[in-house]
Design an enzyme around this catalytic site. Sequence first.
Site, PDB file in Angstrom:
ATOM      1  N   CYS A  29       3.444  -6.890  -0.760  1.00 57.93           N
ATOM      2  CA  CYS A  29       2.401  -5.866  -0.636  1.00 57.93           C
ATOM      3  C   CYS A  29       1.107  -6.393  -1.251  1.00 57.93           C
ATOM      4  CB  CYS A  29       2.832  -4.583  -1.341  1.00 57.93           C
ATOM      5  SG  CYS A  29       1.556  -3.295  -1.322  1.00 57.93           S
TER       6      CYS A  29
ATOM      7  N   GLU B 276      14.477  -1.472  -5.227  1.00 55.49           N
ATOM      8  CA  GLU B 276      14.007  -1.892  -3.905  1.00 55.49           C
ATOM      9  C   GLU B 276      14.936  -2.938  -3.307  1.00 55.49           C
ATOM     10  OE1 GLU B 276      10.597  -4.654  -1.915  1.00 55.49           O
ATOM     11  OE2 GLU B 276       9.925  -3.369  -3.556  1.00 55.49           O
TER      12      GLU B 276
ATOM     13  N   HIS C 284       8.694   3.973 -12.858  1.00 56.35           N
ATOM     14  CA  HIS C 284       9.164   3.340 -14.086  1.00 56.35           C
ATOM     15  C   HIS C 284       8.182   3.563 -15.227  1.00 56.35           C
ATOM     16  CE1 HIS C 284      11.795   0.461 -11.514  1.00 56.35           C
ATOM     17  NE2 HIS C 284      12.435   1.557 -11.844  1.00 56.35           N
TER      18      HIS C 284
ATOM     19  N   HIS D  78      10.781   3.161  -3.901  1.00 56.04           N
ATOM     20  CA  HIS D  78      11.542   1.914  -3.824  1.00 56.04           C
ATOM     21  C   HIS D  78      12.435   1.819  -2.589  1.00 56.04           C
ATOM     22  CE1 HIS D  78      10.784   2.496  -8.197  1.00 56.04           C
ATOM     23  NE2 HIS D  78      10.623   1.197  -8.188  1.00 56.04           N
TER      24      HIS D  78
ATOM     25  N   SER E 281       2.916   1.416 -11.818  1.00 56.92           N
ATOM     26  CA  SER E 281       3.680   2.602 -12.220  1.00 56.92           C
ATOM     27  C   SER E 281       3.026   3.339 -13.387  1.00 56.92           C
ATOM     28  CB  SER E 281       5.100   2.185 -12.614  1.00 56.92           C
ATOM     29  OG  SER E 281       5.070   1.187 -13.620  1.00 56.92           O
TER      30      SER E 281
ATOM     31  N   ASN F  29       7.049  -4.790 -12.398  1.00 52.79           N
ATOM     32  CA  ASN F  29       5.660  -5.081 -12.051  1.00 52.79           C
ATOM     33  C   ASN F  29       4.788  -5.123 -13.304  1.00 52.79           C
ATOM     34  OD1 ASN F  29       2.934  -3.244 -11.453  1.00 52.79           O
ATOM     35  ND2 ASN F  29       3.172  -4.993 -10.080  1.00 52.79           N
TER      36      ASN F  29
END
Length: 300
Positions: free
Chosen positions: A201, A134, A45, A79, A273, A231
């Site tokens: 994660c 995702e 992204h 993803h 990203s 994110n």
Amino acid sequence: MKYQQPHIEIDEGSGFCFGVVSAIRKAEEVLASSERLYCLGDIVHNSDEVERLREKGLITITHEELAQLRDIKVLLRAHGEPPSTYEIARRNNIEIIDATCPVVLQLQRRIKATYETDATHPQIVIYGKAGHAEVNGLVGQTGGEAIVVEDESQLDRLDPKRDIMFYSQTTKSPEGFADMIAKINHLKAPSTRFEHFDTICRQVSNRVNNLRTFAAAHDVVLFVSGVKSSNGRVLYNECRKANPASYLIANKQEIQSQWLQGATSIGICGATSTPRWLMEEVRDCVAALTSSSPTTNAQQ
């Protein structure tokens, strides 16, 4: 306008997570020996990185376009994808270059196992953003039956009397996940079995505390992230909490020189990203904007 030369630092913990690094490496390896490779959705992204890879021959396609193509190579990004994507590829003789992040892949398998083997047929609930790539892949492991909740207001979708198995999108915050667990415990019936699995994660979630420390250590923070990055929005907001003089930019063109005026220390950071080279471009631009003379170099 030129200002007193500040200290400029790039956060060493920012940038691509290992899943994105692996996906980009696979794309570059294929493109090194092939003129063309298709990617299902943006590989990351970040429009600047997508453009860099497009110039090397990476072509971004949609799911609708995938269904119309045959006899090609398609990279699946970090993803992950639902089973239906693999079925389309099999049917259309498409070679899959699978770059699904191992953390995401493990989560997909856990959800699929719950869906297929739990005889009580519990509600599978995913804490995440509906429509996110995702999350689409995770929901696909349940034949579309999983319930996606992003905040407390959406918990009314759950049946409080049915058993609940609760998972999280890998990039959500541990604090938010813990808060949702508390809310579900409060809402469910006493007899309802409720199990929750921390599938976040840690390479991503651990960045929050590190970014807070980094942001607080500088007068001004430039957070570099693509507009499509979920994110990025989360981590930028954490920077803002630690340092109100934090600014979200996509690239060096968006820097406003007045932000830098009077700053003695400028921090540059980014999302999972955000490529390193993009943060370095921002650093060099800041150095040029704040240089007191053409020969002054930024501290690194």
